[in-house]
Design a protein around this motif. Sequence first.
Motif, PDB file in Angstrom:
ATOM      1  N   PRO A  94       0.750  -1.389  -0.321  1.00  0.00           N
ATOM      2  CA  PRO A  94       0.040  -0.091  -0.097  1.00  0.00           C
ATOM      3  C   PRO A  94       0.566   1.241  -0.054  1.00  0.00           C
ATOM      4  N   SER A  95       0.000   2.203  -0.411  1.00  0.00           N
ATOM      5  CA  SER A  95       0.872   3.434  -0.553  1.00  0.00           C
ATOM      6  C   SER A  95       0.878   4.376   0.648  1.00  0.00           C
ATOM      7  N   ARG A  96      -0.506   4.040   1.033  1.00  0.00           N
ATOM      8  CA  ARG A  96      -0.937   5.465   2.344  1.00  0.00           C
ATOM      9  C   ARG A  96      -1.566   4.306   3.357  1.00  0.00           C
ATOM     10  N   PRO A  97      -1.405   4.701   4.616  1.00  0.00           N
ATOM     11  CA  PRO A  97      -2.171   3.975   5.683  1.00  0.00           C
ATOM     12  C   PRO A  97      -3.627   3.358   5.384  1.00  0.00           C
ATOM     13  N   LEU A  98      -4.283   2.455   5.415  1.00  0.00           N
ATOM     14  CA  LEU A  98      -5.335   2.454   5.634  1.00  0.00           C
ATOM     15  C   LEU A  98      -6.841   3.056   5.837  1.00  0.00           C
ATOM     16  N   GLU A  99      -6.404   3.927   6.851  1.00  0.00           N
ATOM     17  CA  GLU A  99      -7.686   4.608   7.127  1.00  0.00           C
ATOM     18  C   GLU A  99      -7.746   6.115   6.064  1.00  0.00           C
ATOM     19  N   GLU A 100      -6.575   6.519   5.928  1.00  0.00           N
ATOM     20  CA  GLU A 100      -6.308   7.223   4.470  1.00  0.00           C
ATOM     21  C   GLU A 100      -7.241   6.788   3.059  1.00  0.00           C
ATOM     22  N   GLN A 101      -6.949   5.348   3.441  1.00  0.00           N
ATOM     23  CA  GLN A 101      -7.406   5.030   2.441  1.00  0.00           C
ATOM     24  C   GLN A 101      -8.904   5.168   2.722  1.00  0.00           C
ATOM     25  N   VAL A 102      -9.010   4.198   3.024  1.00  0.00           N
ATOM     26  CA  VAL A 102     -10.825   4.634   3.588  1.00  0.00           C
ATOM     27  C   VAL A 102     -11.311   6.254   3.362  1.00  0.00           C
ATOM     28  N   ASP A 103     -10.673   6.674   4.294  1.00  0.00           N
ATOM     29  CA  ASP A 103     -11.820   8.070   3.574  1.00  0.00           C
ATOM     30  C   ASP A 103     -11.581   8.975   2.121  1.00  0.00           C
ATOM     31  N   GLN A 104     -10.967   8.596   1.720  1.00  0.00           N
ATOM     32  CA  GLN A 104     -10.716   8.484  -0.036  1.00  0.00           C
ATOM     33  C   GLN A 104     -11.517   8.046  -0.515  1.00  0.00           C
ATOM     34  N   LEU A 105     -12.206   7.263  -0.212  1.00  0.00           N
ATOM     35  CA  LEU A 105     -12.749   5.773  -0.789  1.00  0.00           C
ATOM     36  C   LEU A 105     -14.171   6.694  -0.740  1.00  0.00           C
ATOM     37  N   GLU A 106     -14.597   7.373   0.796  1.00  0.00           N
ATOM     38  CA  GLU A 106     -15.873   7.451   1.585  1.00  0.00           C
ATOM     39  C   GLU A 106     -16.024   9.268   0.763  1.00  0.00           C
ATOM     40  N   GLU A 107     -15.179   9.524   0.507  1.00  0.00           N
ATOM     41  CA  GLU A 107     -15.054  10.940   0.540  1.00  0.00           C
ATOM     42  C   GLU A 107     -15.781  10.750  -1.504  1.00  0.00           C
ATOM     43  N   LEU A 108     -14.980  10.165  -2.670  1.00  0.00           N
ATOM     44  CA  LEU A 108     -14.856   9.531  -3.657  1.00  0.00           C
ATOM     45  C   LEU A 108     -16.312   9.581  -3.992  1.00  0.00           C
ATOM     46  N   LEU A 109     -17.127   8.036  -3.138  1.00  0.00           N
ATOM     47  CA  LEU A 109     -18.324   7.551  -3.320  1.00  0.00           C
ATOM     48  C   LEU A 109     -19.313   8.570  -3.306  1.00  0.00           C
ATOM     49  N   LEU A 110     -19.166   9.501  -1.697  1.00  0.00           N
ATOM     50  CA  LEU A 110     -19.807  10.220  -1.599  1.00  0.00           C
ATOM     51  C   LEU A 110     -20.087  10.892  -2.954  1.00  0.00           C
ATOM     52  N   ARG A 111     -18.903  12.025  -3.922  1.00  0.00           N
ATOM     53  CA  ARG A 111     -19.091  12.865  -4.617  1.00  0.00           C
ATOM     54  C   ARG A 111     -20.226  11.588  -5.206  1.00  0.00           C
ATOM     55  N   SER A 112     -19.819  10.628  -6.329  1.00  0.00           N
ATOM     56  CA  SER A 112     -20.037   9.678  -7.630  1.00  0.00           C
ATOM     57  C   SER A 112     -21.619   9.974  -6.831  1.00  0.00           C
ATOM     58  N   LEU A 113     -21.835   9.374  -5.339  1.00  0.00           N
ATOM     59  CA  LEU A 113     -23.616   9.191  -4.787  1.00  0.00           C
ATOM     60  C   LEU A 113     -24.406  10.764  -5.023  1.00  0.00           C
ATOM     61  N   SER A 114     -23.830  11.649  -4.667  1.00  0.00           N
ATOM     62  CA  SER A 114     -24.601  12.804  -4.913  1.00  0.00           C
ATOM     63  C   SER A 114     -24.676  12.611  -6.551  1.00  0.00           C
ATOM     64  N   ARG A 115     -23.861  12.872  -7.483  1.00  0.00           N
ATOM     65  CA  ARG A 115     -24.337  13.254  -9.005  1.00  0.00           C
ATOM     66  C   ARG A 115     -25.049  12.009  -9.372  1.00  0.00           C
ATOM     67  N   ARG A 116     -25.350  10.685  -9.036  1.00  0.00           N
ATOM     68  CA  ARG A 116     -26.391  10.096  -9.575  1.00  0.00           C
ATOM     69  C   ARG A 116     -27.761  10.407  -8.960  1.00  0.00           C
ATOM     70  N   LEU A 117     -27.580  11.037  -7.549  1.00  0.00           N
ATOM     71  CA  LEU A 117     -28.872  10.933  -7.220  1.00  0.00           C
ATOM     72  C   LEU A 117     -29.283  12.338  -7.463  1.00  0.00           C
ATOM     73  N   VAL A 118     -28.959  12.901  -7.976  1.00  0.00           N
ATOM     74  CA  VAL A 118     -29.790  14.850  -8.306  1.00  0.00           C
ATOM     75  C   VAL A 118     -30.791  14.167 -10.137  1.00  0.00           C
ATOM     76  N   ALA A 119     -32.130  14.327  -8.855  1.00  0.00           N
ATOM     77  CA  ALA A 119     -33.011  13.809 -10.353  1.00  0.00           C
ATOM     78  C   ALA A 119     -34.304  15.101  -9.428  1.00  0.00           C
ATOM     79  N   ASP A 120     -35.058  15.507 -10.491  1.00  0.00           N
ATOM     80  CA  ASP A 120     -36.758  15.549  -9.675  1.00  0.00           C
ATOM     81  C   ASP A 120     -37.582  14.439  -9.944  1.00  0.00           C
ATOM     82  N   VAL A 121     -37.227  13.603  -9.978  1.00  0.00           N
ATOM     83  CA  VAL A 121     -38.282  11.790 -10.479  1.00  0.00           C
ATOM     84  C   VAL A 121     -37.828  11.186  -8.977  1.00  0.00           C
ATOM     85  N   PRO A 122     -38.848  10.013  -8.771  1.00  0.00           N
ATOM     86  CA  PRO A 122     -38.308   9.164  -7.825  1.00  0.00           C
ATOM     87  C   PRO A 122     -37.576   8.630  -7.847  1.00  0.00           C
TER      88      PRO A 122
END
Length: 631
Positions: A266-294
């Motif tokens: 690994p290039s970085r400590p585990l917790e740092e990797q988990v932190d980055q993955l969480e932020e990336l998934l949150l950004r990805s989800l935010s984009r994919r939840l954009v809709a004015d339909v259910p």
Amino acid sequence: MRWQNLVAKAACKFKASASCVGWPLGSNRMCGIAGIMSIHGRHDPAWLKQQANRMVEAMAYRGPDDQGLWVSDDGRCALAHCRLSILDISPAGHQPMLDAAQRSCIVFNGEIYNHQALSVRLQDAGVSFVGHSDTEVLVNGLAREGAEFLTRLEGMFALACYDRERRELLLARDPFGEKPLYYVEFDGLLVFASELAALSRVQGFPTRITVDTVSHYLAFQHPVGERTIYQHAKKLQPGHLMRAVAGEVLLPERYFHFICAGDHIPSRPLEEQVDQLEELLLRSLSRRLVADVPVGAFLSGGVDSSTAVALITRRLQQPIRTFSIGFAQAPESEHKEARAFADFLGTEHTEQLLRPETFAEMVGDLARRMDEPNADSSCVPTYMVSQLARQQVTVAITGDGGDELFGGYSRYPQTLAAAEGREHQIVERSWHLGREYYSGRVLLYADRQLEQLFGRIPSGTGDHLMALRRRIDMDRRPYLNRLREADVANYLPLVLAKVDRMSMLHSLECRTPYLSTEVAQFAAGLAQSELIAHGQGKYLLRQLAKRHLPAEWIDRPKKGFGIDPFNQQAKQSALMQLRQLASSDQLCLHHFIDPGRLRVLLDNQFDGLSFYHIWGLLVLEIWLQSHEFSF
């Protein structure tokens, strides 16, 4: 060029809230595109228009609200589109669509999640917009920047854009193949469409199916790479573009490539990797939840979908409806786990149980409605959960891609375990990782079974298997990174084709946060030890899931979305149906498989015969009986 250099930048910065949900997206989702180009300009423009119209009419269920046709003023190209209007239902969203300078015309199917940021960028460059659709952003961006604009996109798409001045047609498909695009060349024509069935509506379409295309389907469950069930028709592969100019069709080019790292630590400590993955998934989800339909979400008892739903409810603090399918009278069914996740996260949950008799009854209808045969038995539960979700929502979040990106399949640790202690044999080339992997671990009909069925391995299938195995063997990167890369290229398109076809039959749009190019770039850089630990895959993703869900739930073994809970009942039912079809004079499989060899299989004397082998043949036979073909 490494694909990491081609990843589009984020459209907006992540906000840990649901404040951006509800922005008008303005897309033409759940559409169908089609078109035809006369390469040498020898065809009547009126005939081209007629053929394009025939294709789009064959896909009317993809877009019942609107249809459009356009023929270039040089008479060489006709584009067609059918549309299901959800947003931007004004004439400004109509397709085919011209750019602001009236130079380029586009038809597009999909969703560009960062189109608002791209719109601002283009407006700063002097482009004027009439509406707010992502289609308008696409056509203007391509007209201004050419194919390089594709590298800025974050989304799922299949598109065709004709440049009237250059007499050039551009075809392109999204990085992972979420949206389909088929094409065929014959009689001086280049014909393309969202569905293979639409291509077959064009006059003169070559319908030949060969022993090789059949064996290829039986080996991989679905024609892989550029292949289709028809010998001459092709798929534009994920992450590829293709150009046709007056007088010539150029070879497809790759603009996106998922390339895994060569690092072992690994290039970085585990917790740092988990932190980055969480932020990336949150950004990805935010984009994919954009809709004015259910918007809802598929929820299984696995890590991928439950992590996505947990982030939606816990971090984005957005309520969401969840849906799952279970198997009646089967203790192994995951629907109880899914219900437990839903209760824990407070979602409005709906489930449906699938019975063996229902499963058996559905095979005929589904096989006939498949665009091309797909032997993945999870087509049935995917169809059912899509039908269930569409009763309440128009968009569904899925967990597709998580296994390939984060090492989730059980075959990964199994293959690594098989390789342990074989370093000397690998060096001497007396044992091969590629052959170990491309065996019954991945293939529906492996080498020995293909030989039993066909008397030999048909040459095209054998050559392709050899190429895939050699690519793994000749690599020197960590084993798991080789296997993930192979699956993203060859197995993930099968999964995404299943999801697209089964959800489209209900006009449901599926979006997966794991197939963000940013998330994929992050996953590609992970070391093997961050993916598999203690014989279990998705180690890093599991650490993220445990931040929001009970650890003991996350560590449960993966069950998958197949029909294993009532495998034996399903096997007997499928075998009985195939025997009934085989007793008919109309059996199509006899054109490709020797009747005597097929009889051995039907008599249940085939080595290692499982439900899945029978299912693959049954789907193929029903598909052949309901589609035009020659041999």
